[in-house]
Structures are given as structure tokens and as C-alpha cells.
Design an enzyme around this catalytic site. Structure first.
Site, short mmCIF file in Angstrom:
data_model
loop_
_atom_site.label_atom_id
_atom_site.label_comp_id
_atom_site.label_asym_id
_atom_site.label_seq_id
_atom_site.Cartn_x
_atom_site.Cartn_y
_atom_site.Cartn_z
NE ARG A 79 -28.17 -1.21 13.17
CZ ARG A 79 -27.62 -0.52 14.15
NH1 ARG A 79 -27.69 0.80 14.19
NH2 ARG A 79 -26.98 -1.14 15.13
CE LYS A 139 -28.80 9.67 20.67
NZ LYS A 139 -28.95 8.24 20.55
CG HIS A 152 -30.22 1.82 16.97
ND1 HIS A 152 -29.55 2.91 16.50
CD2 HIS A 152 -30.10 1.85 18.32
CE1 HIS A 152 -29.02 3.59 17.52
NE2 HIS A 152 -29.35 2.96 18.64
CB ALA A 189 -21.11 -0.90 20.50
CG HIS A 197 -32.65 4.77 22.18
ND1 HIS A 197 -31.81 5.79 22.54
CD2 HIS A 197 -31.93 4.00 21.33
CE1 HIS A 197 -30.65 5.65 21.93
NE2 HIS A 197 -30.69 4.56 21.19
CG HIS A 208 -24.45 8.27 22.92
ND1 HIS A 208 -24.74 6.99 22.53
CD2 HIS A 208 -23.30 8.19 23.64
CE1 HIS A 208 -23.80 6.17 22.99
NE2 HIS A 208 -22.91 6.87 23.65
CG HIS A 267 -28.40 4.68 25.59
ND1 HIS A 267 -27.41 5.55 25.95
CD2 HIS A 267 -28.45 4.71 24.25
CE1 HIS A 267 -26.88 6.07 24.86
NE2 HIS A 267 -27.50 5.58 23.81
CG ASP A 310 -29.37 1.60 22.53
OD1 ASP A 310 -29.48 1.93 21.34
OD2 ASP A 310 -28.27 1.60 23.14
C1 NCD Z 1 -25.95 1.66 18.80
C2 NCD Z 1 -25.92 1.20 17.34
O1 NCD Z 1 -25.40 0.12 17.06
O2 NCD Z 1 -26.43 1.92 16.50
N1 NCD Z 1 -25.09 0.81 19.57
C3 NCD Z 1 -25.13 0.61 20.90
O3 NCD Z 1 -24.27 -0.09 21.42
N2 NCD Z 1 -26.10 1.11 21.64
C4 NCD Z 1 -25.59 3.08 18.89
C5 NCD Z 1 -25.93 3.71 20.21
O4 NCD Z 1 -27.09 3.87 20.55
O5 NCD Z 1 -24.99 4.06 20.93
ZN ZN Z 2 -28.96 3.66 20.49
#
Ligand code: NCD
Ligand code: ZN
Length: 352
Positions: free
Chosen positions: A21, A104, A19, A272, A17, A141, A179, A256
Site C-alpha cells: 500500500r 501486472k 502489497h 479481499a 508478490h 491475476h 497466487h 500476496d
Molecule cells: C489483493 C489486494 O488486497 O490488493 N487482495 C487479495 O485478496 N489477494 C489483490 C490481489 O492480489 O488480488
Molecule cells: Zn495480490
């Protein structure tokens, strides 16, 4: 394994998992991930979201171009599609043929860039049926978005209102509860009965294994400890640590790691996400060591993820050394900077 090893070797882990970007920041965050992981499940919550195979293919091409700039040929991005109210059966079938790893589910409004998320799963019935039929995993999620529900209860309520009915309707759909942050989620996944093949698993982040909700308010507000789902009470952290280190293959690694520039975090309405990619394996090693279970780290980090996704395990090995690493206050993020987890402090384990 000796009682207090100063070094451990494990099959190279994967991040189930992540990110990364897009655009100028991607190269900086990828550089941190590829030092440790062989593969990663790439989250589709871009703006606009990655909702089709065509969009995923062009996103993958941009990732591969950045990997080339980094001179890395040993890393495989595993692409995912963002489920919407309008995802068609055709798109699911096309995704399966194109080697998309999963869909997802973001409940609309649950987290960063989730406005296009699903408003009610009833809109997705045909798509979910197709996923079940072709063996396409659904990553969830797991939080309800109803503002009437207390933010600390949203995961537990999601289990009762969404996850359990979903699993009843689609008993053979492979689901990863992403998560997880609560005792309720840990025990739900641990105790779920599945007919025959295992159809349920969960990922756990390093921050939820190492911190409870006090960390968000320690001496003042700590925006870099704010992620979604939000950190919970100590009893929940202990329950997560228990299942993560239990050797149960339903629980595996998903950082995450969610990069946001420093200014977007340190703001009146901060984003977040915790940036753990800089030394995620060091953080996990700390968590496992804290309960004397370093010998269980390899299963969690390197075996159970590929087994669930029916992908081969990696063969290369990595070494983690019990040597404190100083974590910089900030790291480059495109034209801005990012504050990594543990900034200005140390992580007890380093990559060998
Ligand atoms: C994630 C994000 O910033 O893309 N943020 C997070 O707090 N985990 C999105 C997500 O996985 O909820
Ligand atoms: Zn995430």
C-alpha cells in the site's frame, strides 16, 4: 537434513508478490516483510494504480523513505507497472530501461483496486509484443471476471480462455501465473511446454498451502480468510502443496500479503486479502513440514524466484526455529489496526 529438524538455515528468501500500500500504513507492513525478505515484487494496485515509470519511481522513493525511517538498508523493492488498455509500447521500453521488474495484468474488476484493469487483452497486443521483445515479465491475476462464471471456477476458466491463447500468441513472453489456487493451474504450469527457455512460472501463497475453503466458514463467517482468488477445495490445496514441495523451479514463493484494516475486513462487504507478512516464513515452514519436505523450502523461497527473474540469489542466511510464536490478535496499521493470519493462535516456526 535430519528427519525432524528443530532449526533450519536458508539463504534469505524474497517475496515475489506483495502489497504494501502507501501512506501511513506502509511503514507498519514493511517492517514485517523486511524482517524476513531481502527483496519483494511490489504490487501496483494503488489508488490510482501505478501505470507509468514516473509513478513507479515516485512510489519507490516513498518506499525508500519509509525504509530509512525503519533504519533498513538491506531491502530492495522491485517495482511493477499496472497494465491497462492504454499501456504504450514506449512505456514498456522505458520501463525496461528504468529497471522495472514486471508488468501486472489485472482483468478489470477481478480484485481490490482493479477497476483500471484490462477489459480485453486484444487492447494490449502491441504492449505485450514489446514486453516479449525486451524480456519484460508479465504477472497475471489469473481469474476471469465474467459474473456468469462461478467464483470457484474462475481460475480454471482463465487458463482456457486467456492464458493458453496468450501463450500461443506470445510464446517467448515470460509469464508468472500469480497466487495459483487450483489443481488445474498447478498442473498447467507443471506441464506447460516451452520452446527453449523457461517462460512460465507460478507463485503460491501460504494460505493456499495451509487452508481449504472450509476455513472461510469454520463455525461462522471468517473474513480474515477471504482473499482472491478465493480458497478452494482440499484436493486443490493438496495439488498446490505437491508442486510447491516438488523441487520444480517453476513454483516459487509469493505471499500476496494484502493488508486491509480490521474494519474494512469485518464489514458487510469485506475486502479481499490475507495479511500473512507478520510471519510468512513460519507459515511456509509449517506447510512444507506437513509433508516432510522442509529440505525443499530453500529452493522455493530463495532460489527459483531470482532464477526466473534472472536476478542474483541472495547470499545472507536466515534461521527458522521450531518454536511456536504467539500471533497477536491485532497489529498497528497506521491509525487503525490489522488482524494478521493466525491471529490469537500460534505459528509453529519462528524467525531465529
Ligand atoms: C489483493 C489486494 O488486497 O490488493 N487482495 C487479495 O485478496 N489477494 C489483490 C490481489 O492480489 O488480488
Ligand atoms: Zn495480490
Amino acid at each position: 537434513m535430519p528427519m525432524n529438524p528443530t532449526q533450519i538455515q536458508l539463504i534469505q528468501p524474497d517475496d515475489w508478490h506483495l502489497h504494501i500500500r502507501d501512506g501511513a500504513v506502509m511503514k507498519d507492513v514493511l517492517a514485517d516483510t523486511v524482517r524476513q525478505f531481502a527483496r519483494a515484487i511490489i504490487m501496483p494496485n494503488l489508488k490510482p494504480p501505478v501505470t507509468t515509470v514516473d509513478l513507479a519511481n515516485t512510489y519507490r522513493a516513498r518506499i525508500l523513505a519509509q525504509l530509512k525511517l525503519l533504519d533498513v538498508d538491506s531491502f530492495t523493492p522491485l517495482m511493477t507497472l499496472y497494465l491497462t488498455n492504454n499501456t504504450s509500447v514506449d512505456e514498456v521500453r522505458k520501463a525496461k530501461l528504468a529497471g522495472i521488474a514486471a508488468f501486472k495484468l489485472y482483468p478489470a474488476g477481478a480484485t481490490t483496486n482493479s477497476d483500471a484493469g484490462v477489459s480485453d487483452l486484444k487492447h494490449c497486443h502491441a504492449a505485450l509484443e514489446a514486453m516479449q521483445a525486451v524480456g519484460m515479465p508479465l504477472l497475471v491475476h489469473g481469474e476471469v471476471t465474467n459474473s456468469q462464471v462461478d467464483i470457484f471456477d474462475r481460475e480454471a476458466v482463465f487458463i482456457d480462455q486467456v492464458l493458453e491463447p496468450l501463450r500461443k500468441t506470445f510464446p517467448e513472453l515470460k509469464i508468472v501465473f500469480e497466487h495459483i489456487t487450483t489443481l488445474q493451474a498447478a498442473h498447467y504450469v507443471r506441464d506447460a511446454t516451452t520452446a527453449g527457455k523457461n517462460t512460465i512460472a507460478a507463485t503460491i501463497t501460504p494460505q493456499h498451502l495451509l487452508m481449504n475453503r472450509n476455513a472461510i466458514f469454520n463455525g461462522g463467517i471468517r473474513p480474515h480468510h477471504y482473499c482472491l482468488p478465493v480458497l478452494k477445495r482440499e484436493e486443490h490445496r493438496l495439488a498446490l502443496l505437491e508442486v510447491a514441495t516438488s523441487g520444480n523451479p517453476r513454483f516459487f514463493l509469493g505471499t500476496d500479503s494484502a493488508p486491509h484494516a480490521k474494519g474494512a475486513k469485518e464489514a458487510a462487504c469485506g475486502c479481499a486479502g490475507c495479511y500473512s507478512a507478520f510471519n510468512a516464513m513460519g507459515l511456509y515452514a509449517e506447510a512444507f513440514e506437513s509433508v516432510g519436505k522442509l529440505d525443499r523450502l530453500e529452493g522455493f523461497a530463495s532460489f527459483f524466484g531470482p532464477d526466473f527473474y534472472t536476478l542474483p540469489r541472495n547470499s545472507k542466511k536466515i534461521t527458522l526455529v521450531k518454536q511456536a510464536q504467539n500471533i497477536p490478535h491485532e497489529l498497528p496499521l497506521g491509525s487503525e489496526t490489522i488482524v494478521p493470519l493466525r491471529a490469537g493462535e500460534t505459528i509453529a516456526w519462528s524467525l531465529g
